[in-house]
Each structure stands twice: as structure tokens, then as C-alpha cells.
Enzyme design. Structure first.
Site, PDB file in Angstrom:
ATOM      1  N   HIS A   1      -2.586  -1.241  -4.250  1.00 26.16           N
ATOM      2  CA  HIS A   1      -4.177  -1.203  -4.142  1.00 26.16           C
ATOM      3  C   HIS A   1      -4.760   0.213  -4.115  1.00 26.16           C
ATOM      4  O   HIS A   1      -4.052   1.133  -3.809  1.00 26.16           O
ATOM      5  CB  HIS A   1      -4.789  -2.226  -3.138  1.00 26.16           C
ATOM      6  CG  HIS A   1      -4.643  -1.712  -1.770  1.00 26.16           C
ATOM      7  ND1 HIS A   1      -4.903  -2.800  -0.533  1.00 26.16           N
ATOM      8  CD2 HIS A   1      -4.010  -0.664  -1.114  1.00 26.16           C
ATOM      9  CE1 HIS A   1      -4.604  -2.035   0.629  1.00 26.16           C
ATOM     10  NE2 HIS A   1      -3.783  -0.862   0.047  1.00 26.16           N
TER      11      HIS A   1
ATOM     12  N   SER B   1       0.963  -1.227  -0.070  1.00 29.08           N
ATOM     13  CA  SER B   1       0.070   0.114   0.228  1.00 29.08           C
ATOM     14  C   SER B   1       0.898   1.129   0.029  1.00 29.08           C
ATOM     15  O   SER B   1       1.731   1.425  -1.024  1.00 29.08           O
ATOM     16  CB  SER B   1      -0.963  -0.009   1.078  1.00 29.08           C
ATOM     17  OG  SER B   1      -1.979   0.952   1.132  1.00 29.08           O
TER      18      SER B   1
END
Length: 216
Positions: A144, A119
Site C-alpha cells: 500500500h 507494507s
């Protein structure tokens, strides 16, 4: 030593990665020309111009990392700084604070993934100096889309404002990753719709890193 004490013992509050479990940080004494001092692994790494990001990316951690980047630049503005990353990600705004500081300071920032860069941490990994973004062979990189950290309540207009902010953050992340990887914004947008896990080799092919290390 409990988790809170361990966090306080590490320079800048950089505690070990993962949940707040009991964790002992070894310390020892060194004799110097000024007398005896107590040191720990984080101190020794910092002296070698290494910053270890081994926790979720929070505001406090971002402040500590930024302080170390600025301090190392002040000590020598021409020597490379290395940032070792093993982090599950965290706050987007905390990440952007580190990201902007990495681009602000004069020294090149070498980034090295150990274990996982997920992330927000994946964006920091990719933000290192070109040619100096590295990973150990069995590391994992996850990218993501941004997500809300908690359930949202309130009036419809408030939720709409929050949705607009999330979309702004997503576009900013897409541009950061596109700049770092050479992928198109459209491709990045498609890929981060769902969790995209990458091996070290996959991260290299995607453009998130430049090379895979077999030894440090």
C-alpha cells in the site's frame, strides 16, 4: 521473562513479532571446546546465516538487521544469507536502510515470507535475490501507499513540506516495487492507492516472490 527482557535476550534486540506481550524465549546450554555457553533460537539461526525479521520495522530493528548482514558478510562474503520475514511493516526510512544494506553486501540475500510481509516488509521481501524470494503457501503479502504515522499540526507551509516528502517517499517505493516485480511504475501506483492483499500465489504472479515452498 517480560517483553523488555525478551527483547534484550534476543541477539541485536530482535524480539518476537507482534505486540509487546509476555513471551518466553527458550535458552539452553551447549558444551564447546571453550566451555559451556548459553544459546537461544536466534543465536542458532544466526550461526546458520539466517536473520529472522519477526517484528515491526523500527530504527532499532533496522540497526540490528544491518549489523547482522554486515557481520555475516565479514564472516563469509560468498555464502548466501537467508532472511525470514513475518512483519507488519513499519518505518519507511528504517526499511530503506535495510534495503540499501541488502543491495550493498556481497552475499545473495534469500528472502522467505512466513505468515505476513506487509507494507515496508513486503518491499524487503521483494528485494531479495532474484530466484530466491520465497513464501510459505498460506502467507499474506500486503502492499500500500506510505501514510503519516500521526496527526499533523502546524502552519500550512509545514504541512506542504510534509506532503512533498510523502510524495517523494511514495515515488521511491513505487520505483523499488517496479524494479523488483517487473510491473510498470504506473501499475504499481494504481495498485498501492488502497491496501492490496495478495496470497502467496498472487504474490508470485505479481512478481513479489519467485516460488512457493511446501517445506523449509
Amino acid at each position: 521473562m517480560n517483553a523488555e527482557q525478551a527483547e534484550q535476550a534476543a541477539p541485536g534486540g530482535l524480539a518476537p513479532a507482534g505486540p509487546r506481550n509476555d513471551y518466553y524465549i527458550p535458552q539452553w546450554e551447549e558444551r564447546t571446546s571453550y566451555g559451556v555457553r548459553r544459546v537461544d533460537p536466534y543465536t542458532k539461526l544466526f550461526e546458520d546465516r539466517i536473520i529472522f525479521l519477526g517484528t515491526p520495522v523500527t530504527d532499532d530493528i533496522a540497526n540490528a538487521v544491518m549489523a547482522q548482514l554486515l557481520c555475516l558478510q565479514s564472516m563469509d562474503a560468498d555464502r548466501q544469507i537467508s532472511m525470514y520475514i513475518n512483519s507488519p511493516g513499519g518505518s519507511f526510512t528504517a526499511m530503506t536502510a535495510i534495503y540499501d544494506t541488502m543491495n550493498y553486501v556481497r552475499p545473495d540475500i534469500q528472502t522467505i515470507c512466513l505468515g505476513m510481509a506487509a507494507s515496508a516488509a513486503a518491499v524487503l521481501l521483494a528485494a531479495g535475490a532474484k530466484g530466491q524470494r520465497l513464501s510459505l503457501p498460506n502467507s499474506t503479502v500486503l502492499i500500500h501507499q506510505p501514510a503519516m504515522g500521526q496527526a499533523t499540526y502546524g502552519q500550512a507551509t509545514d504541512i506542504e513540506i510534509l506532503d512533498d516528502e510523502i510524495q517523494r517517499i511514495r515515488k521511491l517505493m513505487e520505483n523499488m516495487l517496479a524494479t523488483a516485480t517487473g510491473q510498470s511504475v504506473e501499475q504499481i501506483s494504481k495498485d498501492i492507492d488502497r491496501d492490496k492483499y495478495l496470497t502467496a500465489q498472487g504474490a508470485k504472479e505479481y512478481g513479489l516472490i519467485d516460488d512457493i515452498l511446501t517445506s523449509l
